[in-house]
Design a protein around this motif. Structure first.
Motif, PDB file in Angstrom:
ATOM      1  N   MET A 114       0.855  -1.162   0.000  1.00 29.80           N
ATOM      2  CA  MET A 114       0.000   0.000   0.000  1.00 29.80           C
ATOM      3  C   MET A 114       0.905   1.230   0.000  1.00 29.80           C
ATOM      4  O   MET A 114       1.713   1.410   0.905  1.00 29.80           O
ATOM      5  N   VAL A 115       0.751   2.042  -1.038  1.00 29.90           N
ATOM      6  CA  VAL A 115       1.578   3.242  -1.201  1.00 29.90           C
ATOM      7  C   VAL A 115       0.655   4.437  -1.396  1.00 29.90           C
ATOM      8  O   VAL A 115      -0.315   4.360  -2.157  1.00 29.90           O
ATOM      9  N   PHE A 116       0.940   5.521  -0.696  1.00 28.94           N
ATOM     10  CA  PHE A 116       0.174   6.760  -0.872  1.00 28.94           C
ATOM     11  C   PHE A 116       1.137   7.933  -0.817  1.00 28.94           C
ATOM     12  O   PHE A 116       1.951   8.025   0.097  1.00 28.94           O
ATOM     13  N   GLY A 117       1.038   8.818  -1.787  1.00 27.96           N
ATOM     14  CA  GLY A 117       1.911   9.984  -1.835  1.00 27.96           C
ATOM     15  C   GLY A 117       3.372   9.613  -1.917  1.00 27.96           C
ATOM     16  O   GLY A 117       4.220  10.304  -1.362  1.00 27.96           O
ATOM     17  N   GLY A 118       3.673   8.499  -2.580  1.00 30.86           N
ATOM     18  CA  GLY A 118       5.053   8.046  -2.704  1.00 30.86           C
ATOM     19  C   GLY A 118       5.614   7.392  -1.460  1.00 30.86           C
ATOM     20  O   GLY A 118       6.791   7.050  -1.407  1.00 30.86           O
ATOM     21  N   ARG A 119       4.792   7.174  -0.440  1.00 32.88           N
ATOM     22  CA  ARG A 119       5.259   6.585   0.826  1.00 32.88           C
ATOM     23  C   ARG A 119       4.629   5.211   1.027  1.00 32.88           C
ATOM     24  O   ARG A 119       3.408   5.064   0.933  1.00 32.88           O
ATOM     25  N   THR A 120       5.449   4.215   1.314  1.00 28.18           N
ATOM     26  CA  THR A 120       4.960   2.867   1.589  1.00 28.18           C
ATOM     27  C   THR A 120       4.366   2.838   2.992  1.00 28.18           C
ATOM     28  O   THR A 120       5.035   3.195   3.958  1.00 28.18           O
ATOM     29  N   LEU A 121       3.106   2.423   3.096  1.00 27.67           N
ATOM     30  CA  LEU A 121       2.392   2.485   4.371  1.00 27.67           C
ATOM     31  C   LEU A 121       2.381   1.171   5.145  1.00 27.67           C
ATOM     32  O   LEU A 121       2.040   1.163   6.319  1.00 27.67           O
ATOM     33  N   CYS A 165     -14.487  -6.554  -0.424  1.00 29.50           N
ATOM     34  CA  CYS A 165     -14.513  -5.519  -1.457  1.00 29.50           C
ATOM     35  C   CYS A 165     -13.839  -4.264  -0.893  1.00 29.50           C
ATOM     36  O   CYS A 165     -14.300  -3.699   0.097  1.00 29.50           O
ATOM     37  N   TRP A 166     -12.753  -3.875  -1.500  1.00 32.13           N
ATOM     38  CA  TRP A 166     -12.040  -2.654  -1.138  1.00 32.13           C
ATOM     39  C   TRP A 166     -12.395  -1.586  -2.156  1.00 32.13           C
ATOM     40  O   TRP A 166     -12.412  -1.852  -3.358  1.00 32.13           O
ATOM     41  N   LEU A 167     -12.660  -0.381  -1.707  1.00 32.13           N
ATOM     42  CA  LEU A 167     -12.835   0.752  -2.598  1.00 32.13           C
ATOM     43  C   LEU A 167     -11.752   1.769  -2.252  1.00 32.13           C
ATOM     44  O   LEU A 167     -11.705   2.277  -1.126  1.00 32.13           O
ATOM     45  N   ILE A 168     -10.855   1.988  -3.190  1.00 24.47           N
ATOM     46  CA  ILE A 168      -9.770   2.951  -3.012  1.00 24.47           C
ATOM     47  C   ILE A 168     -10.159   4.197  -3.812  1.00 24.47           C
ATOM     48  O   ILE A 168     -10.092   4.209  -5.039  1.00 24.47           O
ATOM     49  N   ARG A 169     -10.602   5.209  -3.108  1.00 29.62           N
ATOM     50  CA  ARG A 169     -11.075   6.422  -3.780  1.00 29.62           C
ATOM     51  C   ARG A 169      -9.891   7.233  -4.315  1.00 29.62           C
ATOM     52  O   ARG A 169      -8.777   7.111  -3.829  1.00 29.62           O
ATOM     53  N   ASP A 170     -10.186   8.049  -5.297  1.00 27.87           N
ATOM     54  CA  ASP A 170      -9.134   8.856  -5.925  1.00 27.87           C
ATOM     55  C   ASP A 170      -8.455   9.807  -4.944  1.00 27.87           C
ATOM     56  O   ASP A 170      -7.304  10.188  -5.135  1.00 27.87           O
ATOM     57  N   ARG A 177      -8.609 -15.631  -3.708  1.00 24.34           N
ATOM     58  CA  ARG A 177      -8.737 -16.116  -5.087  1.00 24.34           C
ATOM     59  C   ARG A 177      -9.831 -15.295  -5.774  1.00 24.34           C
ATOM     60  O   ARG A 177     -10.562 -14.553  -5.130  1.00 24.34           O
ATOM     61  N   ASN A 178      -9.938 -15.456  -7.084  1.00 25.41           N
ATOM     62  CA  ASN A 178     -10.933 -14.739  -7.883  1.00 25.41           C
ATOM     63  C   ASN A 178     -10.849 -13.228  -7.665  1.00 25.41           C
ATOM     64  O   ASN A 178     -11.861 -12.548  -7.509  1.00 25.41           O
ATOM     65  N   THR A 179      -9.655 -12.713  -7.647  1.00 25.70           N
ATOM     66  CA  THR A 179      -9.438 -11.284  -7.433  1.00 25.70           C
ATOM     67  C   THR A 179      -9.741 -10.506  -8.715  1.00 25.70           C
ATOM     68  O   THR A 179      -9.326 -10.913  -9.794  1.00 25.70           O
ATOM     69  N   GLN A 180     -10.482  -9.415  -8.553  1.00 21.62           N
ATOM     70  CA  GLN A 180     -10.820  -8.556  -9.694  1.00 21.62           C
ATOM     71  C   GLN A 180     -10.597  -7.103  -9.321  1.00 21.62           C
ATOM     72  O   GLN A 180     -10.976  -6.670  -8.235  1.00 21.62           O
ATOM     73  N   LEU A 181     -10.016  -6.362 -10.242  1.00 14.62           N
ATOM     74  CA  LEU A 181      -9.795  -4.929 -10.072  1.00 14.62           C
ATOM     75  C   LEU A 181     -10.632  -4.206 -11.124  1.00 14.62           C
ATOM     76  O   LEU A 181     -10.517  -4.490 -12.319  1.00 14.62           O
ATOM     77  N   THR A 182     -11.493  -3.280 -10.686  1.00 14.33           N
ATOM     78  CA  THR A 182     -12.414  -2.592 -11.577  1.00 14.33           C
ATOM     79  C   THR A 182     -12.332  -1.085 -11.330  1.00 14.33           C
ATOM     80  O   THR A 182     -12.336  -0.645 -10.179  1.00 14.33           O
ATOM     81  N   ARG A 183     -12.283  -0.319 -12.406  1.00 11.44           N
ATOM     82  CA  ARG A 183     -12.299   1.143 -12.287  1.00 11.44           C
ATOM     83  C   ARG A 183     -13.738   1.604 -12.114  1.00 11.44           C
ATOM     84  O   ARG A 183     -14.622   1.241 -12.883  1.00 11.44           O
ATOM     85  N   ARG A 184     -14.006   2.366 -11.053  1.00 18.34           N
ATOM     86  CA  ARG A 184     -15.323   2.942 -10.777  1.00 18.34           C
ATOM     87  C   ARG A 184     -15.205   4.463 -10.910  1.00 18.34           C
ATOM     88  O   ARG A 184     -14.098   5.006 -10.861  1.00 18.34           O
ATOM     89  N   PRO A 185     -16.326   5.181 -11.016  1.00 18.29           N
ATOM     90  CA  PRO A 185     -16.249   6.648 -11.136  1.00 18.29           C
ATOM     91  C   PRO A 185     -15.509   7.308  -9.964  1.00 18.29           C
ATOM     92  O   PRO A 185     -14.802   8.294 -10.150  1.00 18.29           O
ATOM     93  N   GLU A 186     -15.647   6.748  -8.755  1.00 18.96           N
ATOM     94  CA  GLU A 186     -15.023   7.358  -7.571  1.00 18.96           C
ATOM     95  C   GLU A 186     -13.631   6.823  -7.257  1.00 18.96           C
ATOM     96  O   GLU A 186     -12.944   7.334  -6.378  1.00 18.96           O
ATOM     97  N   GLY A 187     -13.199   5.765  -7.940  1.00 20.74           N
ATOM     98  CA  GLY A 187     -11.878   5.203  -7.679  1.00 20.74           C
ATOM     99  C   GLY A 187     -11.784   3.770  -8.173  1.00 20.74           C
ATOM    100  O   GLY A 187     -12.475   3.367  -9.110  1.00 20.74           O
TER     101      GLY A 187
END
Length: 137
Positions: free
Chosen positions: A1-8, A78-83, A45-55
């Motif tokens: 997990m990286v945010f703002g160039g920093r590994t969290l 289900c993780w939602l990573i917002r923009d 397993r069965n991991t899916q990454l989908t682009r949503r309007p909010e992230g």
């Protein structure tokens, strides 16, 4: 997990159902040991990454079990990573009814040692049960 160039996170997150037994657990500790809860690990397993309007939305099926044993917990996450960097999590999970109740259920997040400055906003300064606030300020 990286945010703002920093590994969290110092290492990947892990599902966790184990905790050390206390004196209050003396009647169930043997059952926990027989169910091998201490050795349970999460698998996805069965991991899916989908682009949503909010992230970005990341979904996966998962199970928690000791190696070579049937899963104790099965679920979908289900993780939602917002923009803007905000993260939300939805988890639908269930355990096998014939197994003893779980000592704990959650995710362990391992922070880097450099993240050692925190502010605690809970009850304190001494320990207290969540439903017994009179023992704390």
């Amino acid at each position: 997990m990286v945010f703002g160039g920093r590994t969290l996170l110092a290492q990947p997150m892990r599902w966790n159902i184990w905790r050390a037994p206390t004196d209050n657990d003396r009647n169930v500790t043997l059952k926990w040991n027989q169910a091998f809860y201490r050795y349970a690990e999460g698998r996805g397993r069965n991991t899916q990454l989908t682009r949503r309007p909010e992230g970005w939305e990341l979904t996966a099926d998962f199970c928690v079990s000791a190696v070579y044993l049937p899963p104790v917990v099965r679920g979908k996450v289900c993780w939602l990573i917002r923009d803007n960097g905000e993260i939300s999590l939805r988890c639908d999970a269930g355990r096998r009814e014939q197994d003893p109740f779980l000592p704990r259920f959650g995710l362990r997040l391992f922070l880097p040692e450099s993240m050692n400055r925190i502010q605690y906003f809970g009850c304190g300064p001494f320990e207290s049960y969540p439903d017994k606030h009179r023992a704390s300020f």
